[in-house]
Design a protein around this motif. Sequence first.
Motif, PDB file in Angstrom:
ATOM      1  N   LEU A   1     -12.599  -1.316   4.275  1.00 59.64           N
ATOM      2  CA  LEU A   1     -13.685  -1.230   3.297  1.00 59.64           C
ATOM      3  C   LEU A   1     -14.177   0.198   3.100  1.00 59.64           C
ATOM      4  N   VAL A   2     -14.403   0.930   4.191  1.00 62.64           N
ATOM      5  CA  VAL A   2     -15.029   2.249   4.111  1.00 62.64           C
ATOM      6  C   VAL A   2     -14.019   3.349   3.838  1.00 62.64           C
ATOM      7  N   GLU A   3     -12.946   3.395   4.620  1.00 62.23           N
ATOM      8  CA  GLU A   3     -12.026   4.529   4.535  1.00 62.23           C
ATOM      9  C   GLU A   3     -10.910   4.332   3.514  1.00 62.23           C
ATOM     10  N   MET A   4     -10.514   3.071   3.270  1.00 62.06           N
ATOM     11  CA  MET A   4      -9.409   2.844   2.342  1.00 62.06           C
ATOM     12  C   MET A   4      -9.872   2.416   0.959  1.00 62.06           C
ATOM     13  N   MET A   5     -10.989   1.678   0.872  1.00 58.94           N
ATOM     14  CA  MET A   5     -11.433   1.134  -0.414  1.00 58.94           C
ATOM     15  C   MET A   5     -12.711   1.792  -0.933  1.00 58.94           C
ATOM     16  N   ASN A   6     -13.217   2.776  -0.235  1.00 56.10           N
ATOM     17  CA  ASN A   6     -14.366   3.546  -0.707  1.00 56.10           C
ATOM     18  C   ASN A   6     -15.553   2.652  -1.058  1.00 56.10           C
TER      19      ASN A   6
ATOM     20  N   ALA B   1       0.829  -1.203   0.000  1.00 57.97           N
ATOM     21  CA  ALA B   1       0.000   0.000   0.000  1.00 57.97           C
ATOM     22  C   ALA B   1       0.862   1.252   0.000  1.00 57.97           C
ATOM     23  N   PHE B   2       1.918   1.252   0.796  1.00 55.94           N
ATOM     24  CA  PHE B   2       2.814   2.411   0.845  1.00 55.94           C
ATOM     25  C   PHE B   2       3.563   2.576  -0.476  1.00 55.94           C
ATOM     26  N   ASP B   3       3.958   1.450  -1.070  1.00 55.85           N
ATOM     27  CA  ASP B   3       4.697   1.518  -2.329  1.00 55.85           C
ATOM     28  C   ASP B   3       3.840   2.123  -3.437  1.00 55.85           C
ATOM     29  N   TYR B   4       2.554   1.796  -3.453  1.00 56.66           N
ATOM     30  CA  TYR B   4       1.675   2.274  -4.518  1.00 56.66           C
ATOM     31  C   TYR B   4       1.074   3.644  -4.232  1.00 56.66           C
ATOM     32  N   THR B   5       0.910   3.981  -2.958  1.00 62.87           N
ATOM     33  CA  THR B   5       0.245   5.257  -2.634  1.00 62.87           C
ATOM     34  C   THR B   5       1.213   6.322  -2.135  1.00 62.87           C
ATOM     35  N   GLY B   6       2.350   5.909  -1.597  1.00 63.92           N
ATOM     36  CA  GLY B   6       3.330   6.865  -1.095  1.00 63.92           C
ATOM     37  C   GLY B   6       2.946   7.514   0.215  1.00 63.92           C
ATOM     38  N   THR B   7       1.953   6.944   0.931  1.00 59.61           N
ATOM     39  CA  THR B   7       1.528   7.508   2.213  1.00 59.61           C
ATOM     40  C   THR B   7       1.138   6.386   3.158  1.00 59.61           C
ATOM     41  N   LEU B   8       1.224   6.675   4.456  1.00 60.86           N
ATOM     42  CA  LEU B   8       0.786   5.738   5.484  1.00 60.86           C
ATOM     43  C   LEU B   8      -0.444   6.252   6.218  1.00 60.86           C
ATOM     44  N   ASP B   9      -0.890   7.433   5.855  1.00 58.96           N
ATOM     45  CA  ASP B   9      -2.084   8.013   6.456  1.00 58.96           C
ATOM     46  C   ASP B   9      -3.326   7.351   5.855  1.00 58.96           C
ATOM     47  N   ILE B  10      -4.213   6.858   6.703  1.00 63.70           N
ATOM     48  CA  ILE B  10      -5.370   6.089   6.229  1.00 63.70           C
ATOM     49  C   ILE B  10      -6.268   6.929   5.333  1.00 63.70           C
ATOM     50  N   GLU B  11      -6.539   8.153   5.724  1.00 61.36           N
ATOM     51  CA  GLU B  11      -7.413   9.006   4.912  1.00 61.36           C
ATOM     52  C   GLU B  11      -6.787   9.313   3.562  1.00 61.36           C
ATOM     53  N   GLU B  12      -5.505   9.649   3.544  1.00 59.68           N
ATOM     54  CA  GLU B  12      -4.817   9.938   2.277  1.00 59.68           C
ATOM     55  C   GLU B  12      -4.723   8.693   1.409  1.00 59.68           C
TER      56      GLU B  12
ATOM     57  N   GLY C   1      -6.853   6.351   1.328  1.00 58.71           N
ATOM     58  CA  GLY C   1      -8.176   6.107   0.784  1.00 58.71           C
ATOM     59  C   GLY C   1      -8.499   6.937  -0.447  1.00 58.71           C
ATOM     60  N   LYS C   2      -7.741   8.007  -0.688  1.00 56.44           N
ATOM     61  CA  LYS C   2      -7.952   8.825  -1.886  1.00 56.44           C
ATOM     62  C   LYS C   2      -7.254   8.241  -3.110  1.00 56.44           C
ATOM     63  N   ILE C   3      -6.267   7.377  -2.897  1.00 53.38           N
ATOM     64  CA  ILE C   3      -5.456   6.844  -3.996  1.00 53.38           C
ATOM     65  C   ILE C   3      -5.764   5.379  -4.272  1.00 53.38           C
TER      66      ILE C   3
END
Length: 683
Positions: free
Chosen positions: A256-261, A178-189, A191-193
């Motif tokens: 499901l809700v915050e990371m995968m929309n 997840a970090f490799d593909y999104t570049g963030t460890l923040d759950i909300e951020e 969830g945007k990517i």
Amino acid sequence: MNTLVYILILPLLGAFIGYYIGTKNEMKRDLFNIVLTAIELLLVITLFPAINDQAIEYMVPNVMGTGLHLKVDMLRYAMLFISALAWFLTTMYSTQYLIKKKNRNRYYFFFMLTYAMTIGVFMSENIINLFTFFEGMSLTSYALVIHDEDKYSHEAGKSYLAMAIAGGLVMLFGIFLAFDYTGTLDIEEMGKILPNLGDIKYVIALLIMFGFMIKASVFPLHTWLPKAYTAAPTPSSALLSGILLKTGLFGIIIVLVEMMNYDMPIAVLLYCLGLVNIFLGGILAMMQRNIKRIIAYSSMSQTGFMLMGIGLVGILGKEGGLALSATILYMINHAFFKILLFMGTGIIYMILGELSINKISGFGHKKQKLKAFFLIGVLGLCAFPGFNGFVSKTLLHEAILEAYHLTHHHFFKITEYFFIIGGGLTVAYMLKLFVAIFMEKNSDFYGKYNELVHKRALIPMGILAGLIVFIGVFPNAILTPLIRYAEGIGFDAISHVVIYSSESVIYSMMSLLIGVLIYQLFIQRKLYVKNKTGGAYFNPSLGWFSIETDLFEPVLKMLYKVFSFLFTLIDNWLLFTAKILADGIKSISNVDIVTSIDREFKSVPLGASMMLKGLKSKKDALKNIEAKVKINEALELDLVQGQTSKLKELIVKGHSKMTSISNSIFLFGIVVVFCFLFVYVMG
């Protein structure tokens, strides 16, 4: 310092302070722990007015490398509240339960550490923070599971820890991806990517959810549950079922809700797994004779209802606000009646030292207070009108009907029937339990042990019983903030829901009737054997296929052999390489010896030549030189043998180290290989 930080560190510091006090005076330690958990509960309660308006976030830099990012919204607050209340009540209860137990100081130390880790899980907004607290919670709660230190406890602890570590490794691999593909460890951020990544998002989501599913006892990862719940001291069993199980469900909601929309395929998977959990857990609960195992499998079955709710959140998408509210309320209600039931079970075990319903039949027939509190827990679990379980199950049923009306898919109509039958299974196994303990007559227990049912154990049960009734009678007191939260995070407005309607009561009575029929036609006729002394229950599931012993263990043994063979090949290759190097060094050393001797022979000094001329004959000269050569050869051979001996010693040490390395990374190797294969196939 922010209130969130105080809530997090208070039980952590309290664990060490309480342990120190316990080495001096156990009564003062018990009082300290009760006061500490009461203060923690008050801090959580004072947080509600602020949370009711909006989420609170706080960042502590330079902690865990990425910083400590804390967040509390209504979902997290609900989990914090039930945790704080549960720990306060079970701490009070433990002072009575643990009187005859050994290592009490150690127990309270890990008891409070588990509390701190659990609070950390529910407040983490950074995925690494969440993972760290989640794994810490597994390690500290392991000490609670094995507290009695008998053979069964250690077996249960081994199963619990093995599953927790395996789940943690898989989850960590998913976090890395997840970090490799999104570049963030923040759950909300994140969830945007993450929802826009393509098929790889499913790999990431399933890997992260794997560890959460283990803790939530989702089939087929539930194998640790009956052992751990039975082995642990009753207050710990209550927390394992009432709170720690919720950390897994909480994590699944976050993914499901915050990371995968609200991803649809994952939601459908969770919905179907929920149905499997309901029926498998319910059927296994009916078979058991040990009270703790009945309640343990009941937790697995109830997890199924909550999984269905989580799945409905994704299936309904923006219209899933009611499903989310119902699921959170179900998690709260489940904590209350499950902790109450475990506390009632603990009182029985404290007095009799026995949990088999065949041996304690009729114990509670004349124990009126214990009987009343236990009955309230049973009615809450069975979703009887007027109790908290009825509210959450009615709302969940409404969400299923909403999914059917939205999609017009008969799948949801069919699963509605399964939902009602699943409720009937709950009624059946709880009826078996309550009738055996509190309704059967047994003169051996009349007038006995009443003085051993102390207020310190009954007061926490009374508080939980009051909450169960309160939520059943005044559901909007909790439901209104949850609906407001759902609408605040983007769900469509929820129309007014009538909980106590004729339809909802009818559905409840249908489940009740189905449960009574299952109890009469199956449990009493097929699981109960009458004899001269009365009768006894037997458990036919003991001979059934076991996922752990008949599937997991053989597969893991096979994998162990396969990976051991592969690691042995690696070891032998390294040894072979080292041998070639050694032979090469030896050859080079021999060449150097010959060259050295040849040079020495050819460069004999002039004085030596004159001495040779003075010898009596050439034969004597040659003998002298040959002797010199032999001496040199012996010296050089000793040198080479010394070097070879050291080289062999290094090779042996290297082999030993490689073997130990192979053993130490064996499990991690299996996890990594399978994760890579999973990524390759799915991606």
